[in-house]
Design a protein around this motif. Structure first.
Motif, short mmCIF file in Angstrom:
data_model
loop_
_atom_site.label_atom_id
_atom_site.label_comp_id
_atom_site.label_asym_id
_atom_site.label_seq_id
_atom_site.Cartn_x
_atom_site.Cartn_y
_atom_site.Cartn_z
N ASP A 297 24.71 15.24 -34.69
CA ASP A 297 24.31 14.56 -33.39
C ASP A 297 23.17 13.50 -33.69
O ASP A 297 23.39 12.52 -33.21
CB ASP A 297 24.30 15.32 -32.24
N ALA A 298 22.02 14.25 -34.31
CA ALA A 298 20.95 13.46 -34.50
C ALA A 298 21.20 12.27 -35.16
O ALA A 298 20.80 10.94 -35.29
CB ALA A 298 19.87 14.00 -34.94
N VAL A 299 22.06 12.53 -36.51
CA VAL A 299 22.50 11.43 -37.24
C VAL A 299 23.35 10.39 -36.48
O VAL A 299 23.05 9.25 -36.85
CB VAL A 299 23.37 12.09 -38.69
N ARG A 300 24.02 10.71 -35.61
CA ARG A 300 25.36 9.92 -34.95
C ARG A 300 24.33 9.07 -34.10
O ARG A 300 24.58 7.93 -33.96
CB ARG A 300 26.17 10.72 -34.14
N ARG A 301 23.29 9.54 -33.26
CA ARG A 301 22.39 8.71 -32.50
C ARG A 301 21.70 7.81 -33.62
O ARG A 301 21.27 6.64 -33.12
CB ARG A 301 21.51 9.54 -31.77
N TYR A 302 21.01 8.20 -34.60
CA TYR A 302 20.59 7.07 -35.61
C TYR A 302 21.53 5.91 -35.81
O TYR A 302 21.16 4.96 -35.64
CB TYR A 302 19.86 8.06 -36.49
N GLN A 303 22.77 6.51 -36.32
CA GLN A 303 23.84 5.56 -36.89
C GLN A 303 23.98 4.49 -35.55
O GLN A 303 24.38 3.50 -35.99
CB GLN A 303 25.00 6.02 -37.26
N SER A 304 24.05 5.04 -34.55
CA SER A 304 24.22 4.20 -33.23
C SER A 304 23.47 2.82 -33.18
O SER A 304 24.03 1.93 -32.31
CB SER A 304 24.60 4.85 -32.12
N THR A 305 22.21 2.84 -33.69
CA THR A 305 21.37 2.03 -33.60
C THR A 305 21.68 0.96 -34.55
O THR A 305 20.77 -0.16 -34.62
CB THR A 305 19.92 2.54 -33.55
N LYS A 306 22.44 1.22 -35.63
CA LYS A 306 22.48 0.38 -36.79
C LYS A 306 23.93 -0.28 -36.90
O LYS A 306 24.98 0.40 -36.76
CB LYS A 306 22.25 1.06 -38.01
N SER A 307 24.08 -1.55 -36.77
CA SER A 307 25.22 -2.32 -36.51
C SER A 307 26.24 -2.29 -38.02
O SER A 307 27.42 -2.37 -37.93
CB SER A 307 25.15 -3.91 -36.37
N ASN A 308 25.50 -1.86 -39.30
CA ASN A 308 26.11 -1.83 -40.56
C ASN A 308 26.63 -0.17 -40.73
O ASN A 308 27.05 -0.13 -41.89
CB ASN A 308 25.23 -2.29 -41.36
N LEU A 309 26.41 0.69 -39.68
CA LEU A 309 26.53 2.08 -40.15
C LEU A 309 27.83 2.19 -39.27
O LEU A 309 27.88 1.99 -38.05
CB LEU A 309 25.42 2.94 -39.74
N VAL A 310 28.81 3.13 -39.67
CA VAL A 310 29.68 3.95 -38.89
C VAL A 310 29.10 5.20 -38.12
O VAL A 310 28.21 5.89 -38.72
CB VAL A 310 30.77 4.42 -39.75
N THR A 311 29.33 5.26 -36.87
CA THR A 311 28.88 6.18 -36.24
C THR A 311 29.46 7.56 -36.20
O THR A 311 30.56 7.81 -35.41
CB THR A 311 28.48 5.86 -34.72
N ASP A 312 29.56 8.40 -37.26
CA ASP A 312 30.27 9.57 -37.67
C ASP A 312 29.75 10.79 -37.62
O ASP A 312 30.29 11.77 -37.90
CB ASP A 312 31.11 9.07 -38.64
N GLY A 313 28.24 10.77 -37.55
CA GLY A 313 27.44 12.16 -37.89
C GLY A 313 27.40 12.56 -39.31
O GLY A 313 26.72 13.54 -39.56
N ASP A 314 27.99 11.68 -40.35
CA ASP A 314 27.85 12.09 -41.77
C ASP A 314 26.58 11.51 -42.41
O ASP A 314 26.39 10.22 -42.05
CB ASP A 314 29.28 11.65 -42.23
N TYR A 315 26.24 12.31 -43.29
CA TYR A 315 24.92 11.55 -43.89
C TYR A 315 25.37 11.03 -45.36
O TYR A 315 25.83 11.94 -46.12
CB TYR A 315 23.95 12.65 -43.94
N GLY A 316 25.76 9.91 -45.66
CA GLY A 316 25.96 9.29 -46.68
C GLY A 316 25.17 8.23 -47.44
O GLY A 316 23.72 8.12 -46.70
N PRO A 317 25.28 7.56 -48.43
CA PRO A 317 24.52 6.62 -48.95
C PRO A 317 23.96 5.61 -48.16
O PRO A 317 22.93 5.01 -48.22
CB PRO A 317 25.29 6.10 -50.28
N LYS A 318 24.66 4.87 -47.41
CA LYS A 318 24.40 3.98 -46.49
C LYS A 318 23.45 4.41 -45.55
O LYS A 318 22.46 3.70 -44.87
CB LYS A 318 25.73 3.33 -45.74
N THR A 319 23.77 5.64 -44.66
CA THR A 319 22.61 6.34 -43.89
C THR A 319 21.45 6.43 -44.49
O THR A 319 20.24 6.25 -43.96
CB THR A 319 23.42 7.51 -43.23
#
Length: 327
Positions: A297-319
């Motif tokens: 959920d913390a990863v998902r909240r972080y991803q939601s602040t970035k337009s180039n990231l998918v908000t899926d809660g997965d930690y990947g290379p883009k994240t």
């Protein structure tokens, strides 16, 4: 220079006069209200107390505006038995004052000290006068601030004033103000603590004390509402954790199956360092080395602040790449 308003022509009474050479003290008051003006206080003093003249020569509003209510040579009714030799300044509030108000008070107090030939030791809080009477809130609560601290700002530190240069004696508590208080307040807000309507205003008032007290409870610290060495150390760890972490190179992690280990902790610490906590308020704010639902959920909240990231809660290379830019 602070903004001033001349409201002297709107004030009642003012008939009792003195020679300004009689002035020996400057009194600081608070209004014990969250709002108000020189005019509204005068109306209350006259209609409720039956006084002919209001209690204050100056009133400092919440935005720092100073209302000039009476001439220096007018005797007002701020402290019973001490009014002839006293110049009265009221700060609107009840134990919590804005930075702009404190800046205004310091400027106006210094100006009055210069006019009357006084020193910082002559600036007293309402409750420091002997046999205090006058206004109905005259109690230990008025002026709602530690006057030793105030006199310290005005250039005449009391021996009781706090020593903040030593890590063993450093602390912040009710009545303090300045950038250190503001930084601490912002950290509390970032951690999700409520500081009331004034937020990070640089003034250690009641709301700040409540937030510090709750922070201490949440982190198993001594609960006293004083932001001391122990509390600062815990806050510093929460703020800086992960700032030097090396993020793991795994292609991606997902919450199921649950991954764990030092790599997960590094991700959690990196997120925590920019206030995306796996579980804020929990022990170590949820930094436990387990990539479970709360970390996802913390990863998902972080991803939601970035337009180039998918908000899926997965930690990947883009994240990972974005996170490295931010820590």
């Amino acid at each position: 220079m602070v903004k001033t308003q001349d409201v002297r022509n709107q004030m009642p009474g003012g008939n009792s006069k003195r020679n300004v050479s009689q002035i020996k003290n400057i009194a600081r008051h608070h209004s014990a209200t969250t709002a108000g003006t020189a005019q509204s206080f005068a109306d209350y003093h006259v209609n409720h107390h039956g006084w002919g003249t209001s209690g204050y020569h100056e009133v400092i509003l919440r935005d720092g505006t100073v209302q000039i209510a009476y001439d220096d040579n007018v005797v007002t009714n701020g402290v019973g038995g001490h009014n002839t030799p006293t110049y009265h300044i009221c700060v609107v509030g009840s134990g919590s004052f804005t930075d702009k108000q404190e800046e205004a008070f310091e400027e106006r107090a210094r100006d009055a000290m210069s006019r009357f030939g006084l020193s910082a030791s002559d600036v007293l809080g309402h409750n420091e006068f002997s046999n205090t009477g006058g206004y109905s809130h005259s109690s230990n609560a008025c002026p709602g601030i530690n006057m030793n601290t105030v006199r310290g700002w005005l250039g005449d530190p009391s021996p009781k004033q706090k020593v903040k240069s030593s890590t063993t004696t450093w602390y912040l508590s009710s009545g303090d103000r300045g950038s250190e208080v503001k930084d601490m307040q912002q950290d509390l807000i970032n951690l999700g603590y409520d500081l009331g309507s004034y937020g990070a205003d640089g003034v250690y008032g009641n709301d700040t004390k409540k937030a510090v007290t709750q922070y201490q409870r949440d982190n198993n610290l001594q609960v006293d509402g004083i932001y001391g060495v122990e509390s600062r150390g815990a806050m510093s760890s929460a703020r800086s954790v992960g700032s030097s972490s090396n993020l793991p190179n795994e292609t991606y992690w997902v919450k199921s199956p649950i991954f764990n280990g030092s790599g997960v902790r590094a991700v959690q610490e990196a997120l925590a360092s920019i206030y995306f906590y796996p579980e804020k308020g929990a022990k170590n704010n949820g930094v436990d080395g387990w990539y479970g639902n709360k970390t996802a959920d913390a990863v998902r909240r972080y991803q939601s602040t970035k337009s180039n990231l998918v908000t899926d809660g997965d930690y990947g290379p883009k994240t990972k790449a974005e996170l490295e830019k931010d820590i």
